[in-house]
Scaffold this motif. Structure first.
Motif, PDB file in Angstrom:
ATOM      1  N   LYS A  26      -8.010 -39.906 -20.458  1.00  0.00           N
ATOM      2  CA  LYS A  26      -6.844 -40.241 -19.654  1.00  0.00           C
ATOM      3  C   LYS A  26      -5.922 -41.253 -20.347  1.00  0.00           C
ATOM      4  O   LYS A  26      -4.761 -41.400 -19.994  1.00  0.00           O
ATOM      5  CB  LYS A  26      -7.324 -40.816 -18.311  1.00  0.00           C
ATOM      6  CG  LYS A  26      -6.637 -40.196 -17.116  1.00  0.00           C
ATOM      7  CD  LYS A  26      -7.179 -40.764 -15.806  1.00  0.00           C
ATOM      8  CE  LYS A  26      -6.561 -42.095 -15.506  1.00  0.00           C
ATOM      9  NZ  LYS A  26      -7.228 -42.920 -14.520  1.00  0.00           N
ATOM     10  N   LEU A  27      -6.492 -41.962 -21.305  1.00  0.00           N
ATOM     11  CA  LEU A  27      -5.757 -43.076 -21.889  1.00  0.00           C
ATOM     12  C   LEU A  27      -4.738 -42.630 -22.929  1.00  0.00           C
ATOM     13  O   LEU A  27      -4.953 -41.661 -23.647  1.00  0.00           O
ATOM     14  CB  LEU A  27      -6.734 -44.032 -22.570  1.00  0.00           C
ATOM     15  CG  LEU A  27      -7.626 -44.871 -21.666  1.00  0.00           C
ATOM     16  CD1 LEU A  27      -8.652 -45.608 -22.511  1.00  0.00           C
ATOM     17  CD2 LEU A  27      -6.778 -45.867 -20.895  1.00  0.00           C
ATOM     18  N   ARG A 313      -1.834 -51.645 -19.688  1.00  0.00           N
ATOM     19  CA  ARG A 313      -3.279 -51.329 -19.632  1.00  0.00           C
ATOM     20  C   ARG A 313      -3.660 -50.800 -18.243  1.00  0.00           C
ATOM     21  O   ARG A 313      -4.420 -49.845 -18.124  1.00  0.00           O
ATOM     22  CB  ARG A 313      -4.079 -52.587 -19.975  1.00  0.00           C
ATOM     23  CG  ARG A 313      -5.571 -52.350 -20.161  1.00  0.00           C
ATOM     24  CD  ARG A 313      -5.827 -51.680 -21.509  1.00  0.00           C
ATOM     25  NE  ARG A 313      -7.238 -51.425 -21.739  1.00  0.00           N
ATOM     26  CZ  ARG A 313      -7.928 -50.419 -21.215  1.00  0.00           C
ATOM     27  NH1 ARG A 313      -7.323 -49.567 -20.414  1.00  0.00           N
ATOM     28  NH2 ARG A 313      -9.204 -50.262 -21.492  1.00  0.00           N
ATOM     29  N   ASP A 316      -3.069 -47.241 -17.920  1.00  0.00           N
ATOM     30  CA  ASP A 316      -3.773 -46.412 -18.907  1.00  0.00           C
ATOM     31  C   ASP A 316      -3.065 -46.252 -20.242  1.00  0.00           C
ATOM     32  O   ASP A 316      -3.235 -45.239 -20.932  1.00  0.00           O
ATOM     33  CB  ASP A 316      -4.088 -45.021 -18.320  1.00  0.00           C
ATOM     34  CG  ASP A 316      -5.013 -45.110 -17.125  1.00  0.00           C
ATOM     35  OD1 ASP A 316      -5.908 -45.984 -17.155  1.00  0.00           O
ATOM     36  OD2 ASP A 316      -4.825 -44.349 -16.159  1.00  0.00           O
TER      37      ASP A 316
END
Ligand code: PLP
Length: 355
Positions: A26-27, A313, A316
């Motif tokens: 997902k990041l 952050r 994500d």
């Protein structure tokens, strides 16, 4: 620390690598200057089942095939090239090999975080030269130093490049000292000092496959210099780890070096995406240092570096924040794919609106 740890290394502070999250799905990972396009497809072709079977044999300690491919690309003789397990290893070898009697090593105060670590491990006496108020390296500050000089060009984490004439000024004014140019990011818009190798025997150029060739996971770096300097580096290598490159990495790097078309295509894309991103962030009120790298170093007076980093952050997106004097207002953002950078721009706008 155990009671067996060397007293001379007691105070050693190791390098802190950027976060490598286990779950990357997902990041959006824009924190360690990796290349989003992946290695040349020729790399997968080179690593055949037959080659995997050969892993029972030691690799070629000279990595001749790879050294030849690099030498050919740069138009150098083979004995002016050596390869390492990442350019980090070659930088380490250099800190070990090239210290004068006073053990002095000069490098910019704000630069690659590994230099001060090598300084400690190899017990050099590091002299950290400040950048100017615009976070630029001033070549005039590097005249007649009396010790080995290490300069990242483009510099990290600023992304700012020196002109070749400025590198030449440093080489000319230090004829009796080695000047190491760490060109980890050179392919993204700076001019390589390789051109100066025939004119200056006090030059060592170090490059990596980690950024512009998208092989960070393979750990591959190389150095180019005079025969004598390369021989010295090999003396260190053969006293330390003669088989420093594994078989698969040698194959990967050789295939990658030969695929000039893919290399040109992907680096051009990254440069274009960088220009797009700079433009977007400037519209949002960011100050962006002029980057010749695959990352940008940015700040915005409406959001602190730390808040921007934390806000991204939470959404994500991982970037790099350095909690250090003079650069704590900034964050460093790796250039990813156009889609990733669009997402960055959207989240950034949202974070600024929330302020
Ligand atoms: C990434 C980087 C390196 C290290 O590269 P590896 O080849 O992966 O060890 C060296 N110097 C600078 C300035 C870098 O940013």
């Amino acid at each position: 620390m155990s009671r067996f740890f060397s007293k001379t290394l007691e105070k050693l502070i190791p390098y802190t690598p950027g976060e490598q999250p286990k779950q990357v799905k997902k990041l959006i990972k824009l924190n360690t200057n990796e290349n989003p396009y992946g290695p040349s497809p020729k790399v997968a072709e080179a690593i055949t089942a037959a080659e995997i079977d050969k892993l029972m044999l030691y690799p070629d300690p000279e990595a001749s095939e790879l050294v030849e491919a690099i030498a050919k690309y740069y138009g150098l003789e083979k004995d002016r090239v050596m390869v390492g397990n990442g350019s980090d290893e070659i930088l380490g070898f250099s800190f070990l090999a090239f210290q004068n009697e006073e053990r002095k090593m000069f490098f910019p105060e704000i630069s690659y975080g590994f230099y001060p670590v090598y300084e400690q491990v190899f017990q050099a006496s590091g002299i950290h030269i400040p950048l100017d108020e615009n976070l630029r390296i001033r070549p005039e500050d590097y005249e007649n130093m009396g010790g080995t000089i290490v300069i990242a060009n483009p510099n990290a984490p600023t992304g700012i490049a020196l002109e070749l004439s400025e590198i030449e000024h440093i080489l000319k004014t230090n004829p009796d000292d080695l000047v190491i140019i760490d060109e980890a990011y050179v392919d993204f818009g700076a001019e390589s000092a390789v051109k100066l190798l025939d004119k200056y025997d006090n030059l060592l150029v170090i490059q990596t496959f980690s950024k512009s060739r998208s092989l960070a996971g393979s750990r591959l770096g190389f150095a180019m210099g005079s025969r004598e300097i390369i021989k010295d580096l090999n003396t260190i290598k053969y006293s330390f780890n003669p088989y420093n490159l594994n078989r698969l990495s040698i194959l990967a790097a050789t295939a990658s070096m030969k695929d000039v078309e893919y290399f040109e295509d992907t680096r051009r894309k990254i440069i274009e995406t960088r220009e797009w991103t700079v433009n977007e962030l400037e519209k949002l009120g960011f100050e962006v240092l002029p980057s010749s790298a695959n990352f940008i170093f940015v700040k915005n007076s409406n959001i602190s570096g730390k808040d921007y980093f934390t806000g991204l952050r939470k959404n994500d997106i991982i970037v790099r924040y350095f909690d250090k004097p003079k650069i704590s207002d900034h964050v460093r953002i790796t250039i990813g794919t156009p889609q990733q950078m669009q997402e960055l721009a959207i989240v950034t706008r949202k974070l600024l609106d929330e302020k």
